[in-house]
Design an enzyme around this catalytic site. Structure first.
Site, PDB file in Angstrom:
ATOM      1  N   CYS A  74      39.397  40.173  40.074  1.00  0.00           N
ATOM      2  CA  CYS A  74      38.181  39.340  40.054  1.00  0.00           C
ATOM      3  C   CYS A  74      38.361  38.161  39.101  1.00  0.00           C
ATOM      4  CB  CYS A  74      37.004  40.223  39.653  1.00  0.00           C
ATOM      5  SG  CYS A  74      35.548  39.356  39.071  1.00  0.00           S
ATOM      6  N   CYS A  77      35.668  37.448  36.555  1.00  0.00           N
ATOM      7  CA  CYS A  77      35.718  38.443  35.465  1.00  0.00           C
ATOM      8  C   CYS A  77      36.689  37.983  34.386  1.00  0.00           C
ATOM      9  CB  CYS A  77      36.162  39.807  35.987  1.00  0.00           C
ATOM     10  SG  CYS A  77      35.050  40.557  37.184  1.00  0.00           S
TER      11      CYS A  77
END
Ligand SMILES: [Zn+2]
Length: 151
Positions: A74, A77
């Site tokens: 991700c 993230c």
């Protein structure tokens, strides 16, 4: 950090005690029932949490917890990771910043219905009190934190 304090609920009598953050690691006593609190760690870096350690590190943790649900693939993230590192330093003693890899810890991720990444979960006294989904700038996360830490 010297003049800061935090509200900690006594597990014996339920009273909320205002305790200076500098005294947390000493295991202070409850002002009402005099029962000692366990020593409360005040980490200044995010703590990795797993399905196995979640109950100890988050549910039983006396300090408010900001849990970052993330995954290695991700990108947002990854972009938010340095912000969380910085918040862990800034709020040490008032807040515990924790990280949960959702791919490696599916039990906790599904228990809190984490649908999008990153998701921030805010816990106080073992209960989920707020959620923020999606990548957020530091300023926006701090807005959540002020509201969270002021209740
Ligand atoms: Zn007490």
């Amino acid at each position: 950090m010297a003049n800061e304090s935090v509200l900690i609920r006594c597990r014996s009598c339920g009273t909320r005690n205002r305790i200076p953050t500098a005294r947390l690691p000493d295991g202070p006593r409850c002002g009402r029932c005099k029962n000692p609190f366990p020593p409360i760690p005040t980490p200044s870096r995010p703590v990795m949490v797993t399905d196995r350690t979640f109950a100890d590190e988050v549910i039983a943790n006396p300090l408010p917890v900001l849990l970052d649900c993330w995954a290695a693939w991700c990108a947002p993230c990854g972009a938010m990771a340095p912000v969380l590192e910085d918040l862990a330093r800034t709020y040490a003693g008032r807040l515990k910043v924790a990280k949960l890899n959702v791919d490696q810890n599916p039990v906790t991720a599904s228990r809190y219905s984490v649908m999008s990444l990153p998701t921030l979960l805010f816990f106080r006294d073992g209960k989920l009190v707020d959620t923020a989904a999606g990548a957020l700038p530091r300023q926006e996360i701090e807005r959540y934190l002020w509201r969270f830490l002021s209740r």
